[in-house]
Scaffold this motif. Sequence first.
Motif, PDB file in Angstrom:
ATOM      1  N   GLU A  18       5.533  10.386   1.888  1.00 16.82           N
ATOM      2  CA  GLU A  18       6.500  10.472   0.724  1.00 16.82           C
ATOM      3  C   GLU A  18       6.403  10.649   0.101  1.00 16.82           C
ATOM      4  OE1 GLU A  18       9.969  12.541   0.422  1.00 16.82           O
ATOM      5  OE2 GLU A  18       9.325  13.148   2.600  1.00 16.82           O
ATOM      6  N   GLU A  19       5.745   8.518  -0.430  1.00 14.54           N
ATOM      7  CA  GLU A  19       5.321   8.041  -1.496  1.00 14.54           C
ATOM      8  C   GLU A  19       3.838   9.128  -2.206  1.00 14.54           C
ATOM      9  OE1 GLU A  19       5.133   3.618   0.086  1.00 14.54           O
ATOM     10  OE2 GLU A  19       3.348   4.137  -1.758  1.00 14.54           O
ATOM     11  N   ILE A  20       3.120   9.816  -1.532  1.00 10.15           N
ATOM     12  CA  ILE A  20       2.729  10.995  -1.937  1.00 10.15           C
ATOM     13  C   ILE A  20       2.994  11.551  -2.365  1.00 10.15           C
ATOM     14  CG2 ILE A  20      -0.153  12.787  -1.260  1.00 10.15           C
ATOM     15  CD1 ILE A  20      -0.495  10.523   0.360  1.00 10.15           C
ATOM     16  N   LEU A  55     -13.554   9.935   7.866  1.00 10.70           N
ATOM     17  CA  LEU A  55     -12.530  10.553   9.614  1.00 10.70           C
ATOM     18  C   LEU A  55     -11.923  10.573   9.506  1.00 10.70           C
ATOM     19  CD1 LEU A  55     -13.771   6.541  11.158  1.00 10.70           C
ATOM     20  CD2 LEU A  55     -15.352   8.588  11.669  1.00 10.70           C
ATOM     21  N   LYS A  56     -11.052  10.898   8.880  1.00 12.27           N
ATOM     22  CA  LYS A  56      -9.720  11.727   8.536  1.00 12.27           C
ATOM     23  C   LYS A  56      -9.597  12.455   8.603  1.00 12.27           C
ATOM     24  CE  LYS A  56      -6.830   7.114   8.130  1.00 12.27           C
ATOM     25  NZ  LYS A  56      -6.241   6.344   7.638  1.00 12.27           N
ATOM     26  N   ALA A  57     -10.040  12.533   6.929  1.00 11.94           N
ATOM     27  CA  ALA A  57      -9.941  13.595   5.956  1.00 11.94           C
ATOM     28  C   ALA A  57     -10.580  14.791   6.784  1.00 11.94           C
ATOM     29  CB  ALA A  57     -10.856  13.895   4.985  1.00 11.94           C
ATOM     30  N   ASP A  71      -5.983   9.221   3.329  1.00 13.34           N
ATOM     31  CA  ASP A  71      -5.407   7.613   2.731  1.00 13.34           C
ATOM     32  C   ASP A  71      -6.022   7.167   3.685  1.00 13.34           C
ATOM     33  OD1 ASP A  71      -3.236   5.777   3.119  1.00 13.34           O
ATOM     34  OD2 ASP A  71      -2.407   6.146   1.133  1.00 13.34           O
ATOM     35  N   ASP A  72      -6.889   6.202   3.030  1.00 12.86           N
ATOM     36  CA  ASP A  72      -7.147   4.895   4.082  1.00 12.86           C
ATOM     37  C   ASP A  72      -6.648   3.780   3.309  1.00 12.86           C
ATOM     38  OD1 ASP A  72      -7.428   4.100   6.389  1.00 12.86           O
ATOM     39  OD2 ASP A  72      -8.942   2.839   5.837  1.00 12.86           O
ATOM     40  N   SER A  73      -5.511   2.966   3.219  1.00  9.36           N
ATOM     41  CA  SER A  73      -5.767   1.040   2.807  1.00  9.36           C
ATOM     42  C   SER A  73      -5.184   0.273   3.551  1.00  9.36           C
ATOM     43  CB  SER A  73      -4.104   1.727   1.958  1.00  9.36           C
ATOM     44  OG  SER A  73      -3.638   2.315   2.540  1.00  9.36           O
ATOM     45  N   LYS A 100       5.861  -7.102  12.956  1.00 10.45           N
ATOM     46  CA  LYS A 100       4.756  -8.815  13.597  1.00 10.45           C
ATOM     47  C   LYS A 100       3.271  -8.707  12.473  1.00 10.45           C
ATOM     48  CE  LYS A 100       5.047  -7.559  18.469  1.00 10.45           C
ATOM     49  NZ  LYS A 100       4.573  -7.084  19.807  1.00 10.45           N
ATOM     50  N   ASN A 101       3.278  -7.376  11.202  1.00  8.44           N
ATOM     51  CA  ASN A 101       1.759  -7.496  10.397  1.00  8.44           C
ATOM     52  C   ASN A 101       2.513  -8.819   9.640  1.00  8.44           C
ATOM     53  OD1 ASN A 101       0.321  -6.137  12.013  1.00  8.44           O
ATOM     54  ND2 ASN A 101       1.152  -4.305  10.768  1.00  8.44           N
ATOM     55  N   ASN A 102       3.688  -8.646   8.839  1.00  2.92           N
ATOM     56  CA  ASN A 102       4.353  -9.596   7.734  1.00  2.92           C
ATOM     57  C   ASN A 102       4.449 -10.686   8.827  1.00  2.92           C
ATOM     58  OD1 ASN A 102       4.253  -7.256   6.739  1.00  2.92           O
ATOM     59  ND2 ASN A 102       6.649  -6.734   6.237  1.00  2.92           N
ATOM     60  N   ARG A 118      -4.384  -8.254  -2.953  1.00  6.42           N
ATOM     61  CA  ARG A 118      -4.193  -6.690  -3.344  1.00  6.42           C
ATOM     62  C   ARG A 118      -3.851  -5.635  -2.812  1.00  6.42           C
ATOM     63  NH1 ARG A 118      -8.582  -9.271  -3.268  1.00  6.42           N
ATOM     64  NH2 ARG A 118      -7.935 -10.601  -5.332  1.00  6.42           N
ATOM     65  N   PHE A 119      -3.496  -4.817  -2.677  1.00  9.18           N
ATOM     66  CA  PHE A 119      -3.735  -3.893  -2.049  1.00  9.18           C
ATOM     67  C   PHE A 119      -4.633  -2.676  -2.680  1.00  9.18           C
ATOM     68  CE2 PHE A 119       0.865  -4.568  -0.848  1.00  9.18           C
ATOM     69  CZ  PHE A 119       1.317  -4.381   0.298  1.00  9.18           C
ATOM     70  N   LEU A 120      -5.579  -1.926  -1.744  1.00  8.88           N
ATOM     71  CA  LEU A 120      -6.615  -1.036  -2.304  1.00  8.88           C
ATOM     72  C   LEU A 120      -6.218  -0.013  -1.736  1.00  8.88           C
ATOM     73  CD1 LEU A 120      -9.399  -3.709  -1.799  1.00  8.88           C
ATOM     74  CD2 LEU A 120      -9.223  -2.249  -3.489  1.00  8.88           C
ATOM     75  N   GLY A 154       5.329  -1.360   5.697  1.00  7.90           N
ATOM     76  CA  GLY A 154       4.668  -2.348   5.643  1.00  7.90           C
ATOM     77  C   GLY A 154       4.684  -3.842   4.847  1.00  7.90           C
ATOM     78  N   TYR A 155       3.182  -4.959   3.999  1.00 11.13           N
ATOM     79  CA  TYR A 155       3.675  -5.115   3.432  1.00 11.13           C
ATOM     80  C   TYR A 155       4.583  -5.425   2.283  1.00 11.13           C
ATOM     81  CZ  TYR A 155      -0.235  -6.388   6.550  1.00 11.13           C
ATOM     82  OH  TYR A 155      -0.999  -5.999   8.045  1.00 11.13           O
ATOM     83  N   ASP A 156       5.242  -4.038   2.005  1.00 14.63           N
ATOM     84  CA  ASP A 156       5.763  -4.419   0.489  1.00 14.63           C
ATOM     85  C   ASP A 156       6.513  -6.167   0.429  1.00 14.63           C
ATOM     86  OD1 ASP A 156       4.174  -2.516   0.114  1.00 14.63           O
ATOM     87  OD2 ASP A 156       5.918  -0.949  -0.142  1.00 14.63           O
ATOM     88  N   HIS A 181      -1.266   1.095  -5.549  1.00 18.04           N
ATOM     89  CA  HIS A 181      -2.818   1.372  -5.603  1.00 18.04           C
ATOM     90  C   HIS A 181      -3.114   2.539  -4.747  1.00 18.04           C
ATOM     91  CE1 HIS A 181      -0.514   0.681  -1.716  1.00 18.04           C
ATOM     92  NE2 HIS A 181      -1.509   0.483  -1.159  1.00 18.04           N
ATOM     93  N   ARG A 182      -1.822   3.508  -3.958  1.00 19.83           N
ATOM     94  CA  ARG A 182      -1.981   5.012  -4.137  1.00 19.83           C
ATOM     95  C   ARG A 182      -1.600   5.058  -4.996  1.00 19.83           C
ATOM     96  NH1 ARG A 182       1.292   3.118   0.106  1.00 19.83           N
ATOM     97  NH2 ARG A 182      -0.853   3.402   0.854  1.00 19.83           N
ATOM     98  N   ALA A 183      -0.413   4.696  -6.010  1.00 19.01           N
ATOM     99  CA  ALA A 183      -0.332   6.156  -7.053  1.00 19.01           C
ATOM    100  C   ALA A 183      -1.189   6.217  -8.096  1.00 19.01           C
ATOM    101  CB  ALA A 183       0.516   5.000  -7.689  1.00 19.01           C
TER     102      ALA A 183
HETATM  103  P1  IMP Z   1      -3.774   3.104   7.562  1.00 15.96           P
HETATM  104  O1  IMP Z   1      -2.519   3.982   8.069  1.00 15.96           O
HETATM  105  O2  IMP Z   1      -5.096   2.691   8.604  1.00 15.96           O
HETATM  106  O3  IMP Z   1      -4.474   3.044   6.244  1.00 15.96           O
HETATM  107  O4  IMP Z   1      -2.792   0.944   7.750  1.00 15.96           O
HETATM  108  C1  IMP Z   1      -2.786   1.144   6.694  1.00 15.96           C
HETATM  109  C2  IMP Z   1      -2.396  -0.789   6.688  1.00 15.96           C
HETATM  110  O5  IMP Z   1      -2.127  -1.166   5.459  1.00 15.96           O
HETATM  111  C3  IMP Z   1      -0.223   0.015   6.646  1.00 15.96           C
HETATM  112  O6  IMP Z   1       0.417   0.241   8.153  1.00 15.96           O
HETATM  113  C4  IMP Z   1       0.389  -0.692   6.022  1.00 15.96           C
HETATM  114  O7  IMP Z   1       0.201  -2.217   7.131  1.00 15.96           O
HETATM  115  C5  IMP Z   1      -0.686  -1.379   5.079  1.00 15.96           C
HETATM  116  N1  IMP Z   1      -0.551  -0.860   3.481  1.00 15.96           N
HETATM  117  C6  IMP Z   1      -0.963  -0.059   2.770  1.00 15.96           C
HETATM  118  N2  IMP Z   1      -0.335   0.625   1.756  1.00 15.96           N
HETATM  119  C7  IMP Z   1       0.675  -0.133   1.338  1.00 15.96           C
HETATM  120  C8  IMP Z   1       1.426   0.008   1.440  1.00 15.96           C
HETATM  121  O8  IMP Z   1       2.183   0.107   0.167  1.00 15.96           O
HETATM  122  N3  IMP Z   1       2.527  -0.865   1.382  1.00 15.96           N
HETATM  123  C9  IMP Z   1       2.625  -2.037   2.300  1.00 15.96           C
HETATM  124  N4  IMP Z   1       2.037  -2.028   3.368  1.00 15.96           N
HETATM  125  C10 IMP Z   1       0.564  -0.844   2.969  1.00 15.96           C
END
Ligand code: IMP
Length: 201
Positions: A18-20, A55-57, A71-73, A100-102, A118-120, A154-156, A181-183
């Motif tokens: 959705e974000e993309i 790996l995913k692409a 996307d890996d982030s 649980k992550n949060n 930072r988010f990458l 996620g961690y937003d 980061h994704r934008a």
């Molecule tokens: P991936 O799907 O293996 O790339 O894992 C990405 C993980 O990083 C997500 O499950 C979130 O925990 C975190 N993450 C990546 N991008 C975001 C974001 O835009 N907001 C919040 N958490 C993010």
Amino acid sequence: MPELPRLVIATRNSHKTEEIRHILGSRFEILDVTDFPNLPEIQETGTTFLENARLKALGISRHIDGLVLADDSGLEVDALGGAPGVWSSSFGGEEGNHAKNNQRLITEMADQDQRSARFLCTLVLAKNGMEIANYHGKIEGEISRQPSGNGGFGYDPLFIPTGYSQTLADLGPSIKSHLSHRAKAIQSFVLNVSSGDLVNL
Ligand code: IMP
């Protein structure tokens, strides 16, 4: 109207899709792997965002025609030595469990005054099992003490971008889609496509 080029996002995370979609607007017809039955599950065994995005692409683009974008982030927290990093989605012990992550992040950061993070994001564009290009984006900020907001994923709810006083989850999709980061990684992809550098897409 001419048909839009199709771009398949190599993810099952509907929030990422959705974000993309929100950022790329009307340039592409955006699908993701949930639109294709029988695709293999790609194991993210890499130790960097670039390895996992590749790996995913490549893994997905071997099985479907046209352009695939992976996307890996993740989140890098300085006081935790860069953790959770590439293991962001399973930091709390259960893959993809954001609550649980949060909770783990709140606990580990409870006594920390140094809260920078930072988010990458790394994107890999592929076609027919071959990498075409990769793109990177990041957003600096800090980890809040309390979760806040309902937007994003996620961690937003725990991430306050530098220059703001609210979390990404409070700021909502229209601000996140400019800042994140994704934008930023997607903007590099769009520039690359628009510049005509990518021929024969
Ligand atoms: P991936 O799907 O293996 O790339 O894992 C990405 C993980 O990083 C997500 O499950 C979130 O925990 C975190 N993450 C990546 N991008 C975001 C974001 O835009 N907001 C919040 N958490 C993010």
